[in-house]
Design a protein around this motif. Structure first.
Motif, mmCIF file in Angstrom:
data_model
loop_
_atom_site.group_PDB
_atom_site.id
_atom_site.type_symbol
_atom_site.label_atom_id
_atom_site.label_comp_id
_atom_site.label_asym_id
_atom_site.label_seq_id
_atom_site.Cartn_x
_atom_site.Cartn_y
_atom_site.Cartn_z
ATOM 1 N N HIS A 221 45.373 5.621 94.525
ATOM 2 C CA HIS A 221 44.084 6.326 94.104
ATOM 3 C C HIS A 221 44.642 7.470 93.186
ATOM 4 N N THR A 222 43.640 7.550 92.054
ATOM 5 C CA THR A 222 43.763 8.460 90.937
ATOM 6 C C THR A 222 42.522 8.589 90.368
ATOM 7 N N SER A 223 42.331 9.782 89.797
ATOM 8 C CA SER A 223 40.945 9.945 89.071
ATOM 9 C C SER A 223 41.143 11.404 88.175
ATOM 10 N N GLY A 224 40.169 11.553 87.268
ATOM 11 C CA GLY A 224 40.362 12.522 86.563
ATOM 12 C C GLY A 224 39.112 13.106 85.633
ATOM 13 N N GLN A 225 39.163 14.140 85.232
ATOM 14 C CA GLN A 225 38.014 14.584 84.400
ATOM 15 C C GLN A 225 38.598 15.378 83.030
ATOM 16 N N LEU A 226 37.983 15.272 81.855
ATOM 17 C CA LEU A 226 38.156 15.825 80.719
ATOM 18 C C LEU A 226 36.878 16.102 80.108
ATOM 19 N N ALA A 227 36.616 17.584 80.042
ATOM 20 C CA ALA A 227 35.261 18.155 79.749
ATOM 21 C C ALA A 227 35.384 19.397 78.752
ATOM 22 N N ALA A 228 34.281 19.573 78.037
ATOM 23 C CA ALA A 228 34.046 20.995 77.333
ATOM 24 C C ALA A 228 32.868 21.548 78.106
ATOM 25 N N VAL A 229 33.235 22.844 78.360
ATOM 26 C CA VAL A 229 32.422 23.774 78.922
ATOM 27 C C VAL A 229 31.994 24.893 78.062
ATOM 28 N N VAL A 230 30.515 25.447 78.146
ATOM 29 C CA VAL A 230 30.166 26.454 77.546
ATOM 30 C C VAL A 230 29.446 27.367 78.384
ATOM 31 N N THR A 231 29.768 28.720 78.422
ATOM 32 C CA THR A 231 29.060 29.754 79.197
ATOM 33 C C THR A 231 28.661 30.814 78.385
ATOM 34 N N GLY A 232 27.342 31.184 78.646
ATOM 35 C CA GLY A 232 26.742 32.314 77.567
ATOM 36 C C GLY A 232 25.831 33.085 78.626
ATOM 37 N N ALA A 233 25.613 34.269 77.961
ATOM 38 C CA ALA A 233 24.602 35.117 78.452
ATOM 39 C C ALA A 233 23.537 35.269 77.674
ATOM 40 N N LEU B 296 29.910 18.790 78.946
ATOM 41 C CA LEU B 296 30.137 17.427 78.206
ATOM 42 C C LEU B 296 31.300 16.777 78.445
ATOM 43 N N GLY B 297 31.387 15.836 79.218
ATOM 44 C CA GLY B 297 32.736 15.422 79.454
ATOM 45 C C GLY B 297 32.668 13.871 79.884
ATOM 46 N N ALA B 298 34.024 13.529 80.300
ATOM 47 C CA ALA B 298 34.010 12.110 81.035
ATOM 48 C C ALA B 298 34.887 12.129 82.339
ATOM 49 N N ILE B 299 34.367 11.353 83.343
ATOM 50 C CA ILE B 299 35.262 11.247 84.457
ATOM 51 C C ILE B 299 35.869 9.636 84.710
ATOM 52 N N GLY B 300 36.943 9.725 85.176
ATOM 53 C CA GLY B 300 37.574 8.449 85.425
ATOM 54 C C GLY B 300 38.115 8.158 86.560
ATOM 55 N N ALA B 301 38.312 6.916 87.033
ATOM 56 C CA ALA B 301 38.794 6.787 88.462
ATOM 57 C C ALA B 301 39.379 5.469 88.463
ATOM 58 N N MET B 302 40.299 5.286 89.274
ATOM 59 C CA MET B 302 41.107 3.961 89.543
ATOM 60 C C MET B 302 41.637 3.792 90.984
ATOM 61 N N ALA B 303 41.507 2.794 91.397
ATOM 62 C CA ALA B 303 42.051 2.517 93.040
ATOM 63 C C ALA B 303 42.727 1.028 92.854
ATOM 64 N N GLY B 304 43.762 1.032 93.542
ATOM 65 C CA GLY B 304 44.564 -0.270 93.510
ATOM 66 C C GLY B 304 45.433 -0.602 94.700
ATOM 67 N N SER B 305 45.578 -1.888 95.155
ATOM 68 C CA SER B 305 46.369 -2.371 96.195
ATOM 69 C C SER B 305 46.917 -3.768 95.992
ATOM 70 N N ALA B 306 47.712 -4.371 96.798
ATOM 71 C CA ALA B 306 48.181 -5.618 96.694
ATOM 72 C C ALA B 306 46.870 -6.667 96.429
ATOM 73 N N GLY B 307 45.735 -6.349 96.899
ATOM 74 C CA GLY B 307 44.513 -7.244 96.532
ATOM 75 C C GLY B 307 44.017 -7.213 95.303
ATOM 76 N N GLY B 308 44.316 -6.392 94.351
ATOM 77 C CA GLY B 308 43.625 -6.062 93.176
ATOM 78 C C GLY B 308 43.396 -4.704 92.821
ATOM 79 N N GLU B 309 42.717 -4.321 91.827
ATOM 80 C CA GLU B 309 42.559 -3.111 91.131
ATOM 81 C C GLU B 309 41.026 -2.695 90.652
ATOM 82 N N THR B 310 40.693 -1.832 90.751
ATOM 83 C CA THR B 310 39.170 -1.299 90.032
ATOM 84 C C THR B 310 39.428 0.069 89.483
ATOM 85 N N ARG B 311 38.705 0.137 88.345
ATOM 86 C CA ARG B 311 38.615 1.083 87.449
ATOM 87 C C ARG B 311 37.311 1.322 87.125
#
Length: 206
Positions: free
Chosen positions: A160-172, A183-198
């Motif tokens: 199992h692995t996953s990750g996020q890369l994002a830009a964040v803004v905070t203001g008063a 605004l960003g993107a999230i990715g994930a991957m899971a794999g075993s002997a039976g196959g892999e999913t992304r």
């Protein structure tokens, strides 16, 4: 997500950043003064890789105890569980924040009218980094990256692995009003002997 929608979200985030940077400072409206003003974290991913955060860099330690239950009395089945996690992040210099989160234990119990079962899981470890800066006296921007370290779950037969890369803004916007955008993107991957999913998804919000 269509290209037009993606472009619209990028334009909105850019406009928000320009507005916060160009607007005149408001007395007593420092956007990163207090951690209690950070957005509440309501992640959907099971290890919190998508949890909300502000653009403010902070040093802190945290413990999270989470419980959940789903009970269907008429059909006599249900699921009850909980987890304990430790997290910390530390600011190095003026613009860099490094952090980590480890799920120490995750317990789940399920029962139906004919059977019941329980499972205890450990891990994973999530590493995080943020590079941030002040755009003005009352607004900040940061680029945030998180990654779930492979082979840090107790089930080593499945990767199992996953990750996020994002830009964040905070203001008063005013002395009692803050706005957080991302605004960003999230990715994930899971794999075993039976196959892999992304999986890959874009996300935006304020």
């Amino acid at each position: 997500m269509s290209a037009a929608m993606n472009a619209a979200m990028k334009t909105a985030m850019t406009a928000l950043a320009v507005l916060l940077a160009a607007a005149p400072a408001i007395a007593d409206a420092e956007s990163c003064r207090d951690g209690v003003t950070d957005p509440p974290a309501t992640p959907l991913h099971d290890v919190g890789i998508d949890a909300q955060r502000s653009a403010c860099l902070r040093s802190e330690l945290a413990t999270a105890l989470t419980a959940h239950a789903l009970i269907d009395t008429p059909n006599f089945h249900g699921v009850i569980g909980g987890e304990l996690a430790l997290a910390g992040r530390f600011v190095l210099g003026d613009h860099l924040e490094l952090g980590a989160r480890a799920r120490l234990v995750d317990y789940i119990f399920a029962q139906t009218a004919v059977t019941k079962a329980s499972a205890t899981r450990f891990g994973p470890l999530v590493l995080a980094a943020a590079l941030g800066a002040a755009m003005s006296e009352r607004s900040h921007v940061a680029v945030v990256a998180l990654v779930e370290v492979p082979y840090t779950r107790d089930d080593t037969a499945t990767i199992h692995t996953s990750g996020q890369l994002a830009a964040v803004v905070t203001g008063a916007l005013a002395s009692r009003w803050l706005v957080h955008g991302r605004l960003g993107a999230i990715g994930a991957m899971a794999g075993s002997a039976g196959g892999e999913t992304r999986r890959l998804a874009l996300r935006a919000g304020a």
